[in-house]
Motif scaffolding. Structure first.
Motif, mmCIF file in Angstrom:
data_model
loop_
_atom_site.group_PDB
_atom_site.id
_atom_site.type_symbol
_atom_site.label_atom_id
_atom_site.label_comp_id
_atom_site.label_asym_id
_atom_site.label_seq_id
_atom_site.Cartn_x
_atom_site.Cartn_y
_atom_site.Cartn_z
ATOM 1 N N ILE A 1 11.699 113.941 19.048
ATOM 2 C CA ILE A 1 11.847 113.524 17.539
ATOM 3 C C ILE A 1 13.220 113.325 17.533
ATOM 4 O O ILE A 1 13.507 112.502 16.855
ATOM 5 C CB ILE A 1 11.484 115.117 16.723
ATOM 6 C CG1 ILE A 1 10.044 115.307 16.961
ATOM 7 C CG2 ILE A 1 12.054 115.012 15.190
ATOM 8 C CD1 ILE A 1 9.522 116.514 16.116
ATOM 9 N N ASP A 2 14.329 114.115 17.950
ATOM 10 C CA ASP A 2 15.839 113.776 17.932
ATOM 11 C C ASP A 2 15.853 112.356 18.401
ATOM 12 O O ASP A 2 16.652 111.623 17.645
ATOM 13 C CB ASP A 2 16.453 114.540 18.424
ATOM 14 C CG ASP A 2 16.537 116.160 17.874
ATOM 15 O OD1 ASP A 2 16.232 116.219 16.633
ATOM 16 O OD2 ASP A 2 17.055 117.255 18.600
ATOM 17 N N ALA A 3 15.395 111.956 19.436
ATOM 18 C CA ALA A 3 15.700 110.663 20.020
ATOM 19 C C ALA A 3 15.132 109.766 19.231
ATOM 20 O O ALA A 3 15.515 108.603 19.099
ATOM 21 C CB ALA A 3 15.093 110.757 21.427
ATOM 22 N N ALA A 4 13.818 109.674 18.802
ATOM 23 C CA ALA A 4 13.299 108.824 17.870
ATOM 24 C C ALA A 4 13.872 108.634 16.629
ATOM 25 O O ALA A 4 14.058 107.796 16.126
ATOM 26 C CB ALA A 4 11.862 109.246 17.771
ATOM 27 N N ALA B 1 15.407 105.307 15.210
ATOM 28 C CA ALA B 1 15.469 104.703 13.894
ATOM 29 C C ALA B 1 16.559 104.551 13.006
ATOM 30 O O ALA B 1 16.716 103.649 12.348
ATOM 31 C CB ALA B 1 14.299 105.706 13.300
ATOM 32 N N GLU B 2 17.424 105.361 12.876
ATOM 33 C CA GLU B 2 18.421 105.316 12.109
ATOM 34 C C GLU B 2 19.508 104.317 12.585
ATOM 35 O O GLU B 2 20.083 103.414 11.894
ATOM 36 C CB GLU B 2 19.408 106.730 12.191
ATOM 37 C CG GLU B 2 18.736 107.654 11.373
ATOM 38 C CD GLU B 2 19.706 109.047 11.641
ATOM 39 O OE1 GLU B 2 20.143 109.448 12.530
ATOM 40 O OE2 GLU B 2 19.202 110.092 10.851
ATOM 41 N N LEU C 1 17.977 100.770 11.728
ATOM 42 C CA LEU C 1 17.993 100.558 10.140
ATOM 43 C C LEU C 1 19.440 100.371 9.778
ATOM 44 O O LEU C 1 19.898 99.671 9.054
ATOM 45 C CB LEU C 1 17.502 101.824 9.360
ATOM 46 C CG LEU C 1 15.853 101.939 9.464
ATOM 47 C CD1 LEU C 1 15.416 102.929 8.654
ATOM 48 C CD2 LEU C 1 15.163 100.527 9.233
ATOM 49 N N LEU C 2 20.578 101.272 10.526
ATOM 50 C CA LEU C 2 21.857 101.045 10.056
ATOM 51 C C LEU C 2 22.555 99.509 10.757
ATOM 52 O O LEU C 2 23.350 99.208 9.955
ATOM 53 C CB LEU C 2 22.669 102.191 10.526
ATOM 54 C CG LEU C 2 22.655 103.486 9.974
ATOM 55 C CD1 LEU C 2 23.224 104.496 10.777
ATOM 56 C CD2 LEU C 2 23.016 103.430 8.692
ATOM 57 N N GLY C 3 21.471 99.121 11.658
ATOM 58 C CA GLY C 3 22.058 97.748 12.277
ATOM 59 C C GLY C 3 21.638 96.552 11.246
ATOM 60 O O GLY C 3 21.833 95.308 11.641
ATOM 61 N N GLN C 4 20.921 96.810 10.283
ATOM 62 C CA GLN C 4 20.394 95.742 9.453
ATOM 63 C C GLN C 4 21.214 95.959 8.119
ATOM 64 O O GLN C 4 21.204 96.810 7.579
ATOM 65 C CB GLN C 4 19.067 96.093 9.236
ATOM 66 C CG GLN C 4 18.065 95.989 10.541
ATOM 67 C CD GLN C 4 16.635 96.104 10.149
ATOM 68 O OE1 GLN C 4 16.307 96.167 8.988
ATOM 69 N NE2 GLN C 4 15.719 96.116 11.138
#
Length: 92
Positions: A40-43, A47-48, A51-54
Motif C-alpha cells: 500500500i505504501d509503495a502503491a 500514485a502520488e 499525479l504530481l508529475g502531471q
C-alpha cells in the motif's frame, strides 16, 4: 462516530509471480511492515509521484501564444552564458 473519522477499506486482489511476492515480503520485513502495508505504501507513493508529475496550466489564448514565442527564442543572458562556461565533470 462522525463521518469525517470513519475509515473505509476495501480489498484489492492481485495475482503476482511467487518470486515477486517473495521479494516484496523480504523488503517488507526489512522495513518491519506487513506485505499489505508495504504494498500500500509503495502503491500510494507511485500514485502520488505520477499525479504530481502531471501539471496542467490553463491560460487564455494570448498568454499561450506569448509562452510559445518565449519557448521558440534561443536561450541567452548572463545565467545561460555562465552555465555554458561551467566546467563539465564528465569531460575530466
Amino acid at each position: 462516530m462522525p463521518q469525517a473519522f470513519k475509515t473505509v477499506t476495501r480489498a484489492v486482489n492481485l495475482r503476482i509471480r511467487e518470486d515477486v511476492r517473495d521479494l516484496i515480503d523480504h523488503a517488507a520485513r526489512a522495513h518491519s511492515k506487513t506485505r499489505s502495508e508495504f504494498m500500500i505504501d509503495a502503491a500510494r507513493r507511485a500514485a502520488e509521484d505520477t499525479l504530481l508529475g502531471q501539471t496542467l496550466v490553463r491560460v487564455d489564448p494570448e498568454t499561450y501564444a506569448e509562452f510559445l514565442t518565449v519557448l521558440d527564442q534561443p536561450p541567452g543572458g548572463e545565467g545561460f552564458e555562465r552555465l555554458m562556461a561551467a566546467p563539465r565533470p564528465w569531460k575530466g
